[in-house]
Design a protein around this motif. Structure first.
Motif, PDB file in Angstrom:
ATOM      1  N   ARG A  67     -22.474  70.917  62.754  1.00  0.00           N
ATOM      2  CA  ARG A  67     -21.172  71.128  62.138  1.00  0.00           C
ATOM      3  C   ARG A  67     -20.211  70.002  62.540  1.00  0.00           C
ATOM      4  N   GLU A  68     -20.239  69.691  63.824  1.00  0.00           N
ATOM      5  CA  GLU A  68     -19.315  68.704  64.368  1.00  0.00           C
ATOM      6  C   GLU A  68     -19.561  67.301  63.822  1.00  0.00           C
TER       7      GLU A  68
ATOM      8  N   GLY B 177     -26.543  66.373  55.532  1.00  0.00           N
ATOM      9  CA  GLY B 177     -25.936  67.575  56.094  1.00  0.00           C
ATOM     10  C   GLY B 177     -26.780  68.824  56.001  1.00  0.00           C
ATOM     11  N   GLU B 178     -27.956  68.731  55.399  1.00  0.00           N
ATOM     12  CA  GLU B 178     -28.767  69.940  55.293  1.00  0.00           C
ATOM     13  C   GLU B 178     -29.836  69.977  56.388  1.00  0.00           C
ATOM     14  N   THR B 179     -30.438  71.139  56.542  1.00  0.00           N
ATOM     15  CA  THR B 179     -31.547  71.279  57.463  1.00  0.00           C
ATOM     16  C   THR B 179     -32.773  71.678  56.662  1.00  0.00           C
ATOM     17  N   LEU B 180     -33.789  70.818  56.740  1.00  0.00           N
ATOM     18  CA  LEU B 180     -35.034  71.142  56.064  1.00  0.00           C
ATOM     19  C   LEU B 180     -36.010  71.664  57.119  1.00  0.00           C
ATOM     20  N   GLY B 181     -36.510  72.852  56.913  1.00  0.00           N
ATOM     21  CA  GLY B 181     -37.478  73.421  57.848  1.00  0.00           C
ATOM     22  C   GLY B 181     -38.891  73.144  57.373  1.00  0.00           C
ATOM     23  N   VAL B 182     -39.782  72.856  58.308  1.00  0.00           N
ATOM     24  CA  VAL B 182     -41.187  72.688  57.947  1.00  0.00           C
ATOM     25  C   VAL B 182     -41.991  73.685  58.770  1.00  0.00           C
ATOM     26  N   VAL B 183     -42.703  74.576  58.092  1.00  0.00           N
ATOM     27  CA  VAL B 183     -43.498  75.563  58.823  1.00  0.00           C
ATOM     28  C   VAL B 183     -44.963  75.470  58.422  1.00  0.00           C
ATOM     29  N   GLY B 184     -45.806  76.037  59.236  1.00  0.00           N
ATOM     30  CA  GLY B 184     -47.236  76.041  58.977  1.00  0.00           C
ATOM     31  C   GLY B 184     -47.982  76.250  60.277  1.00  0.00           C
TER      32      GLY B 184
END
Lengths: 343, 325
Positions: B204-205, B43-50
């Motif tokens: 969410r849904e 249920g989480e969102t892991l962001g990856v940036v770079g």
């Protein structure tokens, strides 16, 4: 010397294909002073790039055609010049940087050759002097070891470096006007920051005016003094950056400002969007081009095209309604829009 | 606390480089992903940036097993995907879907939208024709398109609509996790906002888990619960989005954040302008990979590789300036 560098009056550009005519630019007017930067913003297909390329008469003709208006550069109408006179202006008085630095550099010539090309073409200098100047330009745009880099080819450079080379080519003849078509869109944020910093620095040095085409309002706030908001080939709002940011008047500009994700957007609030999609420019647009997507549209918006009105000093907007809602801030604006949509 | 949905440990991918001499094996390689470990909770969102070239996309493809890693493990619901037999992997992959960056290149132009969305069902032989059709119409509605769109071809759609089609394709098998590789970078801002809203609603849904890769730091901040910052194949900092944005520890993260363009013409932002671009990954700098561009470089940085340190609040960073919490 007057302070006015460029004056565009009622510019119209059309593209013909068979029997259909696409009105890509439909009466664009603005003025640009010396040492001033103007940003042109809008969604894809709003006519911002076409406007910029027509300033240099680089629109492929046919199918394209500048069908009306005037482009006064230092008082001369560029549309009446001969091809030879135009060539003297391109790259010399007015130069351009494009979005994708890889496709706009020639892969089979060394970077040095490409910088020297415009120097040799426009200035009466020997080959040796041109080379000196090219080295100097590379140094200026922050490329280390320019003597060595001069003989290298575009593929040996990174994206940011290539864009620096493009800037070096564009500025090599000290142009009075630089047109930058999405110069940082293809680059990383860190490199974008470097390039914008460089453009600001060089502008001070060369007294160049910049026309910055972008869809990123952050870039506009960074570097421009004035903004032109375009929609479906029309300018719908025009003013100083402070005016446009603080008191935008046109519902489309609100949409554009509000759909940006900034630090002030809270976590779980939904982003404001502009419903629908831009109109088909092949069809005759009656009334305001934004009306079908506008939550404030009334009958008049669908029948009569609004004219550009100066609502405040140096702030023009093309909308039938400049109401008090324009003074609402972002949050109040979105609740207001929701209320209007419900009612 | 619940079990992580996805557990990645010491994942590496080295791409070998061809030797300039024909038939001779080269022992050089690009370390695209070099020892990456992280967990993703349901249920989480892991962001990856770079920056480009830091290995974000390679990592995404490794997680999904589109390319096989040089070493390391990817555990999904406790089962290691690496070395799993093909049949079982195919079954498991139903739960791990992907949305790609370029909506123009990722849809087959010769198939109708209906066929495109049904394709995963056909491949996995789920349901008959009628039920597949029903599911396609259902999905079109979910992603905000209309039923008549099923008969059209991709060229008839705008970038934003195509991305909706891609999202529908990813959703059709009811996945647990969707890897989004720069899903909104090619879109205009107003359309970008629509697609982001859609992704949030869907999460969410259907209680989806996202790995969200992007170079747009504002989008990541808005979308993600936790963020991993990558530099030259390594995670240099990871923490909750609040920690990363309000209390960045690694100098690289600080520079990245300071490079976000201004919010208004009145902003007067202090900028950390980094020198040069990301170094050549074939010969990465010794010690800390970032030291050549780092404004706080010390002697130790060029000789010793810093380890990831826990600095409290679930925030880890690898920099010699930091002390263990």
């Amino acid at each position: 010397m007057s302070n006015e560098l460029l004056k565009v009056e009622n510019l119209e550009v059309q593209f013909k294909s068979g029997s259909t005519v696409t009105k890509a630019v439909n009466g664009v007017s603005f003025t640009l002073n010396r040492k001033e930067n103007i940003g042109i913003v809008g969604e894809s297909g709003s006519g911002k790039s076409v406007t910029a390329t027509s300033l240099l008469r680089l629109i492929p003709t046919p199918p394209g055609n500048i069908s009306g208006g005037k482009i006064l550069f230092e008082g001369k109408d560029l549309l009446t010049l001969s091809d030879k006179e135009m060539r003297d202006i391109r790259g010399n008085d007015i130069s351009m940087i494009f979005q994708d630095p890889l496709t706009s550099l020639n892969p089979v010539f060394s970077v040095g050759d490409q910088i020297m090309e415009s120097i040799k073409l426009h200035q009466k200098v020997s080959k040796k002097e041109a080379k000196q100047k090219a080295i100097q330009m590379l140094q200026l745009v922050g490329i280390p070891a320019p003597e060595k880099r001069l003989n290298m080819y575009p593929h040996e450079f990174s994206g940011g470096m290539r864009q620096r080379v493009m800037i070096a080519i564009a500025l090599s003849c000290n142009p009075k006007l630089l047109i930058a078509d999405e110069p940082t869109t293809a680059l990383d944020v860190t490199v974008q920051a470097q390039i914008l910093e460089l453009m600001k620095k060089l502008q001070d040095e060369f007294n160049t005016s910049i026309i910055m085409i972008t869809h990123d309002l952050g870039v506009v706030w960074e570097i421009c003094h004035k903004v032109l908001v375009m929609y479906a080939g029309n300018v719908i709002e025009y003013g100083t950056v402070e005016e446009i940011h603080d008191q935008p008047m046109h519902p489309y500009t609100w949409g554009l400002l509000d759909s940006q994700i900034t630090e002030s957007v809270e976590d779980h609030e939904m982003l404001t969007t502009i419903p629908g999609s831009p109109p088909d420019l092949r069809q005759e647009i009656k009334g305001c081009p934004f009306a079908p997507r506008c939550s404030y549209a009334r009958d008049i918006c669908f029948s009569k095209a609004p004219e550009m009105v100066e609502v405040k000093e140096k702030h023009f907007v093309a909308c039938h309604f400049q109401t008090k809602e324009t003074r609402l801030n972002r949050k109040e604006r979105s609740t207001h829009v929701r209320a209007v949509v419900k009612s | 606390m619940s079990e992580p949905l996805l557990k990645v440990r010491d994942l590496r991918k080295y791409f070998p480089i061809d030797s300039p001499i024909p038939f001779k094996k080269s022992n050089q390689s690009v370390k695209a992903v070099d020892g990456v470990s992280f967990d993703v909770m349901p249920g989480e969102t892991l962001g990856v940036v770079g920056e480009s070239g830091c290995g974000k996309s390679t990592m995404a493809r490794l997680v999904n097993q589109l390319i096989s890693p040089s070493s390391g493990t990817v555990e999904f619901r406790g089962e290691n995907l690496i070395g799993m037999d093909a049949k079982k992997l195919r079954e498991t992959r139903k739960s791990i879907q992907m949305v790609f960056q370029d909506p123009y290149a990722s849809l087959d132009p010769r198939k109708t939208v209906g066929e495109l969305i049904a394709e995963p069902l056909v491949i996995h032989r789920i349901g008959d024709k009628a039920s597949q059709k029903k599911r396609v119409l259902e999905l079109l509605e979910i992603v905000g398109l209309s039923h008549y769109h099923a008969k059209r071809y991709p060229y008839e759609f705008s970038g934003g609509q195509r991305q909706r089609i891609n999202i529908a394709r990813a959703l059709v098998l009811n996945p647990d996790i969707i890897i989004c590789d720069e899903p909104v970078s090619a879109l205009d801002v107003s359309v970008q906002a629509q697609v982001i809203n859609l992704l949030k609603e869907l999460q969410r849904e259907y209680n989806l888990t996202y790995i969200f890769i992007s170079h747009d730091l504002n989008v990541v901040r808005y979308m993600c619960d936790r963020i991993a910052v990558m530099y030259l194949g390594k995670i240099v900092e990871m923490g909750t989005y609040k920690e990363i944005y309000e209390n960045p520890k690694h100098p690289y993260t600080k520079a990245l954040l300071s490079a976000i363009p201004k919010e208004s013409p009145h902003d007067n932002k202090e900028r950390i302008i980094l020198k040069d671009a990301i170094p050549n990954p074939i010969h990465p700098p010794t010690g800390c990979h970032f030291h050549e561009r780092c404004p706080f470089m010390m002697d130790i940085c060029s000789t010793k590789i810093p380890q990831l340190l826990d600095t409290g609040n679930g925030h880890i960073a690898s920099c010699h300036l930091l002390k263990e919490h």
